[in-house]
Design an enzyme around this catalytic site. Structure first.
Site, PDB file in Angstrom:
ATOM      1  N   GLY A 107     -50.144  20.035 -60.054  1.00  0.00           N
ATOM      2  CA  GLY A 107     -49.178  21.100 -59.806  1.00  0.00           C
ATOM      3  C   GLY A 107     -47.779  20.647 -60.209  1.00  0.00           C
ATOM      4  O   GLY A 107     -47.605  19.638 -60.910  1.00  0.00           O
ATOM      5  N   TRP A 120     -49.307  29.682 -58.982  1.00  0.00           N
ATOM      6  CA  TRP A 120     -49.478  30.977 -58.324  1.00  0.00           C
ATOM      7  C   TRP A 120     -48.224  31.415 -57.579  1.00  0.00           C
ATOM      8  O   TRP A 120     -48.167  32.519 -57.048  1.00  0.00           O
ATOM      9  CB  TRP A 120     -50.641  30.909 -57.325  1.00  0.00           C
ATOM     10  CG  TRP A 120     -51.986  30.744 -57.965  1.00  0.00           C
ATOM     11  CD1 TRP A 120     -52.278  30.069 -59.124  1.00  0.00           C
ATOM     12  CD2 TRP A 120     -53.232  31.268 -57.488  1.00  0.00           C
ATOM     13  NE1 TRP A 120     -53.617  30.130 -59.384  1.00  0.00           N
ATOM     14  CE2 TRP A 120     -54.239  30.858 -58.391  1.00  0.00           C
ATOM     15  CE3 TRP A 120     -53.593  32.024 -56.380  1.00  0.00           C
ATOM     16  CZ2 TRP A 120     -55.575  31.193 -58.224  1.00  0.00           C
ATOM     17  CZ3 TRP A 120     -54.933  32.350 -56.212  1.00  0.00           C
ATOM     18  CH2 TRP A 120     -55.917  31.937 -57.125  1.00  0.00           C
ATOM     19  N   GLN A 152     -44.843  32.989 -56.755  1.00  0.00           N
ATOM     20  CA  GLN A 152     -44.254  34.165 -57.411  1.00  0.00           C
ATOM     21  C   GLN A 152     -42.734  34.188 -57.315  1.00  0.00           C
ATOM     22  O   GLN A 152     -42.034  34.359 -58.295  1.00  0.00           O
ATOM     23  CB  GLN A 152     -44.838  35.437 -56.791  1.00  0.00           C
ATOM     24  CG  GLN A 152     -46.308  35.605 -57.088  1.00  0.00           C
ATOM     25  CD  GLN A 152     -46.848  36.966 -56.647  1.00  0.00           C
ATOM     26  OE1 GLN A 152     -46.115  37.834 -56.216  1.00  0.00           O
ATOM     27  NE2 GLN A 152     -48.147  37.134 -56.783  1.00  0.00           N
ATOM     28  N   GLY A 153     -42.222  34.026 -56.086  1.00  0.00           N
ATOM     29  CA  GLY A 153     -40.799  34.274 -55.841  1.00  0.00           C
ATOM     30  C   GLY A 153     -39.899  33.457 -56.739  1.00  0.00           C
ATOM     31  O   GLY A 153     -39.097  33.992 -57.512  1.00  0.00           O
ATOM     32  N   GLU A 184     -34.571  36.610 -50.502  1.00  0.00           N
ATOM     33  CA  GLU A 184     -35.815  36.498 -49.730  1.00  0.00           C
ATOM     34  C   GLU A 184     -35.468  36.283 -48.261  1.00  0.00           C
ATOM     35  O   GLU A 184     -34.334  35.949 -47.918  1.00  0.00           O
ATOM     36  CB  GLU A 184     -36.706  35.377 -50.288  1.00  0.00           C
ATOM     37  CG  GLU A 184     -37.269  35.736 -51.661  1.00  0.00           C
ATOM     38  CD  GLU A 184     -38.316  34.779 -52.183  1.00  0.00           C
ATOM     39  OE1 GLU A 184     -38.724  33.859 -51.460  1.00  0.00           O
ATOM     40  OE2 GLU A 184     -38.742  34.954 -53.340  1.00  0.00           O
ATOM     41  N   HIS A 195     -48.423  34.159 -44.923  1.00  0.00           N
ATOM     42  CA  HIS A 195     -47.571  35.086 -45.686  1.00  0.00           C
ATOM     43  C   HIS A 195     -47.875  36.499 -45.218  1.00  0.00           C
ATOM     44  O   HIS A 195     -49.036  36.889 -45.130  1.00  0.00           O
ATOM     45  CB  HIS A 195     -47.834  34.944 -47.187  1.00  0.00           C
ATOM     46  CG  HIS A 195     -46.738  35.536 -48.028  1.00  0.00           C
ATOM     47  ND1 HIS A 195     -46.528  36.887 -48.119  1.00  0.00           N
ATOM     48  CD2 HIS A 195     -45.776  34.949 -48.788  1.00  0.00           C
ATOM     49  CE1 HIS A 195     -45.480  37.118 -48.905  1.00  0.00           C
ATOM     50  NE2 HIS A 195     -45.011  35.950 -49.327  1.00  0.00           N
ATOM     51  N   ARG A 240     -40.126  34.727 -42.022  1.00  0.00           N
ATOM     52  CA  ARG A 240     -41.503  34.994 -42.439  1.00  0.00           C
ATOM     53  C   ARG A 240     -42.491  34.997 -41.278  1.00  0.00           C
ATOM     54  O   ARG A 240     -43.416  35.803 -41.230  1.00  0.00           O
ATOM     55  CB  ARG A 240     -41.908  33.948 -43.479  1.00  0.00           C
ATOM     56  CG  ARG A 240     -43.206  34.258 -44.143  1.00  0.00           C
ATOM     57  CD  ARG A 240     -43.476  33.326 -45.287  1.00  0.00           C
ATOM     58  NE  ARG A 240     -42.695  33.681 -46.467  1.00  0.00           N
ATOM     59  CZ  ARG A 240     -42.776  33.043 -47.628  1.00  0.00           C
ATOM     60  NH1 ARG A 240     -43.593  32.024 -47.754  1.00  0.00           N
ATOM     61  NH2 ARG A 240     -42.046  33.417 -48.664  1.00  0.00           N
ATOM     62  N   HIS A 260     -50.843  30.597 -46.241  1.00  0.00           N
ATOM     63  CA  HIS A 260     -50.102  30.549 -47.502  1.00  0.00           C
ATOM     64  C   HIS A 260     -49.566  29.156 -47.804  1.00  0.00           C
ATOM     65  O   HIS A 260     -49.601  28.698 -48.938  1.00  0.00           O
ATOM     66  CB  HIS A 260     -48.956  31.555 -47.403  1.00  0.00           C
ATOM     67  CG  HIS A 260     -48.076  31.622 -48.605  1.00  0.00           C
ATOM     68  ND1 HIS A 260     -48.535  32.037 -49.840  1.00  0.00           N
ATOM     69  CD2 HIS A 260     -46.748  31.339 -48.776  1.00  0.00           C
ATOM     70  CE1 HIS A 260     -47.531  32.003 -50.711  1.00  0.00           C
ATOM     71  NE2 HIS A 260     -46.447  31.571 -50.091  1.00  0.00           N
ATOM     72  N   ARG A 264     -41.344  27.322 -42.991  1.00  0.00           N
ATOM     73  CA  ARG A 264     -40.646  27.036 -44.253  1.00  0.00           C
ATOM     74  C   ARG A 264     -39.804  28.234 -44.703  1.00  0.00           C
ATOM     75  O   ARG A 264     -40.271  29.381 -44.663  1.00  0.00           O
ATOM     76  CB  ARG A 264     -41.682  26.715 -45.331  1.00  0.00           C
ATOM     77  CG  ARG A 264     -41.108  26.425 -46.703  1.00  0.00           C
ATOM     78  CD  ARG A 264     -42.229  26.168 -47.671  1.00  0.00           C
ATOM     79  NE  ARG A 264     -43.070  27.328 -47.773  1.00  0.00           N
ATOM     80  CZ  ARG A 264     -43.087  28.173 -48.802  1.00  0.00           C
ATOM     81  NH1 ARG A 264     -42.309  27.945 -49.841  1.00  0.00           N
ATOM     82  NH2 ARG A 264     -43.887  29.204 -48.813  1.00  0.00           N
TER      83      ARG A 264
HETATM   84  C1  SIN Z   1     -43.169  34.783 -52.192  1.00  0.00           C
HETATM   85  O1  SIN Z   1     -42.859  34.957 -53.359  1.00  0.00           O
HETATM   86  O2  SIN Z   1     -43.143  35.648 -51.338  1.00  0.00           O
HETATM   87  C2  SIN Z   1     -43.625  33.432 -51.788  1.00  0.00           C
HETATM   88  C3  SIN Z   1     -42.550  32.474 -52.010  1.00  0.00           C
HETATM   89  C4  SIN Z   1     -42.807  31.262 -51.208  1.00  0.00           C
HETATM   90  O3  SIN Z   1     -43.855  31.152 -50.572  1.00  0.00           O
HETATM   91  O4  SIN Z   1     -41.917  30.421 -51.174  1.00  0.00           O
END
Ligand code: SIN
Length: 522
Positions: free
Chosen positions: A15, A46, A48-49, A115, A234, A280, A339, A374
């Site tokens: 990774g 994988w 995304q953010g 976020e 998540h 979160r 997640h 996190r």
């Molecule tokens: C997300 O894009 O919602 C996940 C980002 C992350 O887990 O840091």
């Protein structure tokens, strides 16, 4: 067991942390143990953010560190938060130089996403929700051009060999473990960067191979594991019955997407003043409660994004199209899914584990950055920062030259793959009893079930690794008699007063507790 000795540094995983560390170690020769062809299968690809970094003039690393500490619910190490956030900008510039096509504004600035629990829009992104895949692509291309890095694709690590508390070798197998017996690789140093534990749960956003094997392998060798009980769920995994569940990035909520129930009621304003952008853990618990109550929670992007959702968030659009959902016209069903594991192999600020000659970076580690919850998009940042720290620290411990020997591994014999039915039972046990909402009875059920599964399937080292991690998560969750961040106990709903204490245990400690619980329930 067949043995191969090499002057290469053995890096487990493929990774973002593994690739970046291998590049920072160059020209030191590296042997990378990659379960798949590079690029596929790593959690980082994988993501995304994006990567959290204070890039905007009005923002600052101090503010980023403050948000990280606040989200972590009392167990973030402030030293680590400062260390990681202060250089974040440099990593974005380095990745840009390596060819990552970060999204830019017309004036050339980085586009920043908002976020949850960030006091600033500070997540750099790539092609909307493709940050992980695009950064990985740039790193992989650079790794492929770097002659000091040899990648063994289709192999995985299953055991660590130690002598007097020092790691002296890593046993590897073909990724299809039934095809060959393990081979012991004796390298010059060992870096574990093989991901977290989300796939130990039946409902997860993690790739299928990420099932706590690396953490469990280190635990079985005697390494101290920290914060094991803190698993992040998540809130918006797309609930369409796929395993793993596709992710709907939190950045969608940053763009104004809302969470509604089956009656169209927007429920987050009733739960938290920050509504959909609450921390979160808060949103995950609210989604879980809606699911449990049969209210079918959904993410509604219609008003906020309209038809643009397809171009701005291609990963979401693709997952929806596969399942016959048009997010421009209808809300997307979501569920809380495992997640990210905040816990992992305990490391110091040099990335060193408690076993000598062993370093860890990325989700397999527990550095103290994430605490009990996190902060979004801090995962990739931490992987990059500690990959460099580990590389520099390893370099300082090595002497000798950088001459390159090619490692020729010939696998033969036969091995023991995990029993798929047992793996599924383990995952279901974790989701049912060690999930978003925990209690004593459920945790004790899980702790015993994990032991039964382990004892009945002990021939597969990978399965033993999964069970070791599952045991540590369940036992530490049982021991923490309070609710804190992502760890919510129905029977201990309050957070204990005072400074939060991190859990640090060995597998031997956890097994003692497991035995006691088994005996008490006989
Ligand atoms: C997300 O894009 O919602 C996940 C980002 C992350 O887990 O840091």
């Amino acid at each position: 067991m067949k043995e191969i000795t090499t002057n290469r540094i053995v890096v487990v995983g493929a990774g973002m942390g593994a690739l970046y560390a291998a590049l920072k170690l160059a020209p030191r020769p590296v042997l990378m143990i990659s379960p798949e062809v590079l690029g596929l299968g790593a959690s980082s690809a994988w993501a995304q953010g994006g990567v959290a970094a204070a890039m905007d003039e009005g923002d600052s690393p101090v503010s980023h560190a403050r948000d990280t500490i606040a989200a972590g619910a009392g167990t973030v190490d402030p030293k680590v938060a400062t260390l990681v956030t202060k250089e974040a900008r440099d990593y974005i510039l380095d990745l840009t130089e390596m060819g990552t096509p970060f999204d830019r504004t017309e004036s050339g600035d980085y586009v920043m996403s908002r976020e949850a629990a960030h006091s600033f829009a500070r997540v750099v992104r790539v092609k909307g929700d493709r940050a992980g895949a695009e950064i990985m692509a740039a790193l992989i291309e650079t790794v492929r051009e770097t002659s000091s890095i040899q990648v063994l694709e289709g192999t995985m690590a299953v055991d660590l060999d130690t002598s007097d508390g020092r790691v002296t070798g890593i046993a590897i197998q073909e990724s299809d473990e039934s095809r060959s017996a393990p081979v012991m690789i004796r390298g010059s140093a060992y870096l574990l960067a093989g991901g977290g534990s989300g796939g130990l749960y039946a409902l997860t956003t993690n790739p299928p191979r990420i099932r706590g094997q690396v953490i469990g392998m280190a635990a079985r060798a005697g390494a101290v594991i920290a914060d094991a009980e803190f698993v992040q769920f998540h809130p918006t995994a797309i609930d369409v019955g796929e395993d793993p569940a596709p992710l709907a990035t939190e950045a969608l909520r940053g763009e104004g997407a809302v969470l509604i129930d089956k009656n169209g009621h927007r429920f987050m304003p009733d739960v938290h003043p920050d509504a959909e952008l609450a921390p979160r853990d808060v949103v995950a618990r609210a989604i879980y409660a809606q699911t449990q109550a049969g209210n079918r929670p959904m993410l509604d992007t219609r008003q906020a994004l309209g038809d643009e959702v397809a171009t701005l968030f291609p990963a979401l659009a693709e997952a929806c199209a596969r399942n016959g959902i048009d997010p421009a016209k209808e809300p997307v069903p979501v569920a809380a899914a495992a997640h990210y594991h905040m816990g992992g192999i305990a490391t110091d600020t040099n990335g060193r584990a408690t076993l000598e000659n062993l370093w860890v970076c990325g989700e397999a580690s527990s550095t103290g950055l994430h605490g009990a919850n996190r902060l979004a998009s801090n995962g990739l940042l931490e992987a990059l920062v500690y990959a460099r720290i580990c590389a520099e620290n390893i370099e300082r411990t090595l002497d000798g030259g950088t001459e390159i020997d090619f490692v020729n591994v010939m696998f033969d014999g036969a091995g023991d793959a995990p029993n798929e039915a047992a793996v599924m039972e383990l995952r279901q046990t974790m989701t049912n009893n060690v999930g978003v909402l925990r209690d004593k009875v459920g945790l004790e059920t899980a702790i015993q079930k994990i032991a039964d599964l382990r004892d009945a399937n002990s021939q597969s080292p990978s399965f033993l690794n999964m069970c070791a991690t599952a045991t540590m998560i369940a036992v530490c969750a049982w021991q923490r008699q309070e609710s804190r961040g992502a760890h919510e106990r129905a029977d201990y709903p309050d957070t204990l007063p005072g400074a939060g204490k991190r859990s640090k245990v060995t597998l031997a400690d956890a097994l003692k507790v497991q035995d006691q619980i088994r005996k008490a329930n006989q």
